[in-house]
Design a protein around this motif. Sequence first.
Motif, PDB file in Angstrom:
ATOM      1  N   ASP A  56       0.799  -1.218   0.000  1.00  0.00           N
ATOM      2  CA  ASP A  56       0.000   0.000   0.000  1.00  0.00           C
ATOM      3  C   ASP A  56       0.836   1.274   0.000  1.00  0.00           C
ATOM      4  N   SER A  57       2.154   1.132  -0.024  1.00  0.00           N
ATOM      5  CA  SER A  57       3.030   2.300  -0.084  1.00  0.00           C
ATOM      6  C   SER A  57       4.385   1.870  -0.607  1.00  0.00           C
ATOM      7  N   ALA A  58       5.226   2.862  -0.902  1.00  0.00           N
ATOM      8  CA  ALA A  58       6.573   2.582  -1.407  1.00  0.00           C
ATOM      9  C   ALA A  58       7.548   2.253  -0.291  1.00  0.00           C
ATOM     10  N   TYR A  59       7.070   2.219   0.932  1.00  0.00           N
ATOM     11  CA  TYR A  59       7.971   2.001   2.072  1.00  0.00           C
ATOM     12  C   TYR A  59       8.777   0.711   1.921  1.00  0.00           C
ATOM     13  N   GLY A  60       8.134  -0.358   1.430  1.00  0.00           N
ATOM     14  CA  GLY A  60       8.817  -1.642   1.318  1.00  0.00           C
ATOM     15  C   GLY A  60      10.061  -1.568   0.452  1.00  0.00           C
ATOM     16  N   ASP A  86       9.012  -0.797  -7.929  1.00  0.00           N
ATOM     17  CA  ASP A  86       7.654  -1.327  -8.040  1.00  0.00           C
ATOM     18  C   ASP A  86       6.834  -0.332  -8.859  1.00  0.00           C
ATOM     19  N   PRO A  87       6.314  -0.750 -10.024  1.00  0.00           N
ATOM     20  CA  PRO A  87       5.549   0.181 -10.870  1.00  0.00           C
ATOM     21  C   PRO A  87       4.316   0.765 -10.201  1.00  0.00           C
ATOM     22  N   ARG A  88       3.802   0.115  -9.154  1.00  0.00           N
ATOM     23  CA  ARG A  88       2.663   0.701  -8.431  1.00  0.00           C
ATOM     24  C   ARG A  88       3.015   2.066  -7.864  1.00  0.00           C
ATOM     25  N   LYS A  94      11.148   5.809  -9.523  1.00  0.00           N
ATOM     26  CA  LYS A  94      12.060   6.614 -10.332  1.00  0.00           C
ATOM     27  C   LYS A  94      13.015   7.401  -9.440  1.00  0.00           C
ATOM     28  N   ASN A  95      12.486   7.935  -8.366  1.00  0.00           N
ATOM     29  CA  ASN A  95      13.326   8.698  -7.440  1.00  0.00           C
ATOM     30  C   ASN A  95      14.395   7.816  -6.803  1.00  0.00           C
ATOM     31  N   GLU A  96      14.019   6.581  -6.469  1.00  0.00           N
ATOM     32  CA  GLU A  96      15.016   5.645  -5.922  1.00  0.00           C
ATOM     33  C   GLU A  96      16.134   5.402  -6.934  1.00  0.00           C
ATOM     34  N   LEU A  97      15.772   5.152  -8.168  1.00  0.00           N
ATOM     35  CA  LEU A  97      16.772   4.905  -9.213  1.00  0.00           C
ATOM     36  C   LEU A  97      17.693   6.104  -9.393  1.00  0.00           C
ATOM     37  N   GLU A  98      17.103   7.271  -9.505  1.00  0.00           N
ATOM     38  CA  GLU A  98      17.896   8.477  -9.778  1.00  0.00           C
ATOM     39  C   GLU A  98      18.752   8.868  -8.573  1.00  0.00           C
ATOM     40  N   THR A  99      18.187   8.759  -7.369  1.00  0.00           N
ATOM     41  CA  THR A  99      18.932   9.143  -6.167  1.00  0.00           C
ATOM     42  C   THR A  99      20.127   8.233  -5.944  1.00  0.00           C
ATOM     43  N   VAL A 112      11.986  -9.763  -8.665  1.00  0.00           N
ATOM     44  CA  VAL A 112      11.159 -10.971  -8.721  1.00  0.00           C
ATOM     45  C   VAL A 112       9.700 -10.516  -8.733  1.00  0.00           C
ATOM     46  N   PRO A 113       9.139 -10.265  -9.917  1.00  0.00           N
ATOM     47  CA  PRO A 113       7.785  -9.701 -10.006  1.00  0.00           C
ATOM     48  C   PRO A 113       6.738 -10.516  -9.270  1.00  0.00           C
ATOM     49  N   GLY A 114       6.862 -11.844  -9.274  1.00  0.00           N
ATOM     50  CA  GLY A 114       5.880 -12.687  -8.613  1.00  0.00           C
ATOM     51  C   GLY A 114       5.764 -12.406  -7.131  1.00  0.00           C
TER      52      GLY A 114
END
Length: 256
Positions: A56-60, A86-88, A94-99, A112-114
């Motif tokens: 339910d959030s990007a925290y994970g 996570d595309p959700r 994107k911020n994680e990738l760029e940072t 592991v998408p599953g």
Amino acid sequence: MKIIDFHTHPGPKSILTEEFHFPPMTSQTFVNELKRAGISMACGSTFEVSLLSVRDSAYGIQEMNRIAWSYHEDFPDFFIPGLQVDPRFMEESKNELETYAKKGAKLVGELVPGWQGYENMLNDGFYELFDVMQSLDLVLSFHRPGNIFDCEEIAKRFPKLKIVIAHPFYGKDYLNVLGLVKTYENLHLDLSGSGLMAYGMVRYGLDTVGKDKILFGTDFPGYNPQMYVSAVAYEKLTDAELEAVYHENAERLLGL
């Protein structure tokens, strides 16, 4: 000989060891156990049991990335962290990738998408993130999909994205993944997890795709790292092939 384990999963309570009820593993124990197997450096992303269930959030993903990066901070000459997305949570991902790219990150995954509730990665959300990875010159590692030919679609859509498919499996599955790795310049294979079950697998793989497309990996702590070190050493490889598999291919992809 130098050995880079391209495929590990750091973290105190990895999903890979949860079923065995292992006690939490410290970062020092993680490094010590890999070194005990003769491994010089390691790469990988975190799969923490409690964090994978956060939907339910990007925290994970943010917390798993923080854990992986902390291993790099504690052992900068040994550990190369892989990022989770996570595309959700597109903007946060994107911020994680760029940072982290600005901080020197070189690797995304293993994804592991599953385990994140996705059937596969053939969707606009993942494609948008793959485009960002390609633009940042990040290497992408992902779990071998149920339909191995999904890799073909991703390789064709993102020809400049350096991709490492995790786990060779064996039999026809192994032959299929070797065929894709041979066909697409940007596809590579690591030997972790399901790898090296059959006699002569590495020799056959190198004869099929060449020495520059296969990377050493273990999936530690889910698997015994010494088993993989010994399995590759047992194969009838030349010194040049051993150097390529054990460390040179990872070094080239990651720009080490």
